[in-house]
Enzyme design. Structure first.
Site, PDB file in Angstrom:
ATOM      1  CB  SER A 123      -0.952   0.015   1.207  1.00  0.00           C
ATOM      2  OG  SER A 123      -0.229   0.181   2.407  1.00  0.00           O
TER       3      SER A 123
ATOM      4  CE  LYS B 171      -2.903   2.109   4.775  1.00  0.00           C
ATOM      5  NZ  LYS B 171      -2.787   1.279   3.555  1.00  0.00           N
TER       6      LYS B 171
END
Length: 411
Positions: free
Chosen positions: A202, A258
């Site tokens: 990700s 993230k």
């Protein structure tokens, strides 16, 4: 026994009996053993990592000069560790004998370090043990395996005869000492630095699958686990562009990595993939329309993922992002970030379970923010990587040691 006649500790008695030449030889042996421990290259790497981490955090422009040096040192340390591993197999008998000698000497030293124990011993016993300990030491310095085993056996007989009644208590001291060491390690990991492995794609291309990163847990403030509270900020709160590791507030068994895109009070929107913060578009330029990265399927198979590569400037932090023009939504948001929370997205924008998509729990189109209390820290540097087509990848299904990723700053 009168307290004035209580013998000194084992270490001081041995030190008093060594000649200057014996003392120098013993120090040389100790340093050789420290440097031949498998922990030696690890400790050296840790010592190098501290100034390097501070450098890339506070003087980012210096990273381009420092990183090649660190990579070279990292390769030397890997070679050092492998050489030690081979050497341990060659010298296993000597190592085992020295380990037995060291354990026995440490145990005797712990017992004799206690004045109440020394007061209960018959006169001359402590000195007798010290003399035999010096014989063990001398055999170690000479490198005589047969003599070392013989002298350790003699010391074991003396220890059992005179200190046997106190050894059980000494063993409990070892357990307490180990517990204290573990407590220090837990506190250090909770408050300062923690390693973390990147499990998914990700955050490609910034962080690759298998990267091992260090997390700075101090910068945002010490987080209290389980209750998920940060009582006060130490250096600064999370800022736009920071890459963070956090405990998913919707699934506390999972940790995610993230990038912070929005901070408290921000309104975040995306138009054709371009991030807008409080109505202002964040600079972004196309770099490569057919950029290939290596991702991993759920069953552990590597595959090539082709995306468009962009360079994005988010609050002054320039970094790479991936996106497929044909897949990117025309408009996303607006997302208004509440107080005490951040809005996060993955750099692999079309392959990330982030704030736009319920952090992978509540589903696509459901907005979820990350509370400050769930942030574990800021990702700082890749210290090692086990990823696609690294060293010896043919033996491990395409996964190997990625030497090119050593000491890569996380931007």
């Amino acid at each position: 026994m009168n307290s004035m006649s209580v013998p000194a500790s084992l270490s001081s008695m041995m030190a008093a009996r060594r000649t200057p030449e014996q003392a120098r030889a013993w120090r040389r042996l100790l340093w050789r053993e420290r440097l031949s421990s498998l922990w030696a290259p690890v400790c050296i790497a840790a010592l190098l990592m501290l100034p390097y981490t501070l450098l890339i955090e506070f003087v980012p422009a210096a990273a381009s000069q420092a990183q090649p040096v660190m990579k070279g040192l990292g390769l030397l340390l890997v070679a050092y560790w492998l050489a030690l591993l081979v050497g341990r197999r060659v010298s296993s008998k000597w190592r085992d004998a020295r380990l037995a000698a060291s354990d026995l000497l440490e145990q005797d030293a712990r017992v004799l370090s206690k004045q109440p124990v020394r007061e209960k011993l018959a006169p001359g016993v402590a000195e007798l043990i010290a003399e035999q300990a010096l014989k063990v030491e001398a055999a170690s310095v000479r490198g005589d395996l047969g003599a070392l085993r013989s002298e350790v056996g003699a010391l074991e007989v003396l220890t059992e005869k005179h200190l046997g009644a106190f050894r059980k208590e000494s063993s409990m001291d070892s357990v307490v000492g180990f517990a204290k060491l573990m407590l220090v390690a837990v506190v250090f990991r909770s408050c300062f630095v923690e390693p973390y492995r990147i499990p998914s794609g990700s955050m490609l291309p910034t962080m690759e699958i298998g990267d091992q990163v260090f997390i700075n847990k101090f910068i945002y403030g010490v987080r209290i686990p389980f209750v998920n509270v940060v009582p006060f900020v130490i250096v600064r709160p999370p800022g736009r562009g920071d890459v963070i590791v956090f405990n998913n507030p919707l699934d506390e068994a999972s940790d995610f990595t993230k990038r912070v895109v929005g901070v408290p009070g921000d309104t975040v929107e995306l138009f054709d993939g371009v991030v807008h913060i409080n109505g202002q578009p964040q600079p972004r330029e196309s770099v490569d329309s057919a950029f290939v990265v290596h991702n991993l399927t759920d069953d552990g198979q590597w595959y090539d993922q082709q995306e468009s590569l962009y360079r994005e400037n988010l609050g002054g932090v320039t970094h790479s992002v991936l996106q497929t023009p044909t897949r990117m939504p025309r408009h996303e948001g607006p997302y208004v970030v509440p107080e005490g929370h951040v809005f996060v997205m993955g750099d692999n924008r079309d392959n990330s379970a982030d704030s736009r998509h319920g952090l992978g729990i509540t589903g696509y189109g459901r907005t979820e923010f990350v509370p400050y209390g769930h942030i574990k820290g800021k990702a700082m540097v890749v210290w090692a990587s086990l990823g696609h087509r690294g060293l010896l990848h043919g033996l491990f299904g395409g996964t190997g040691l990625r030497l090119d990723r050593f000491f890569e700053p996380v931007r």
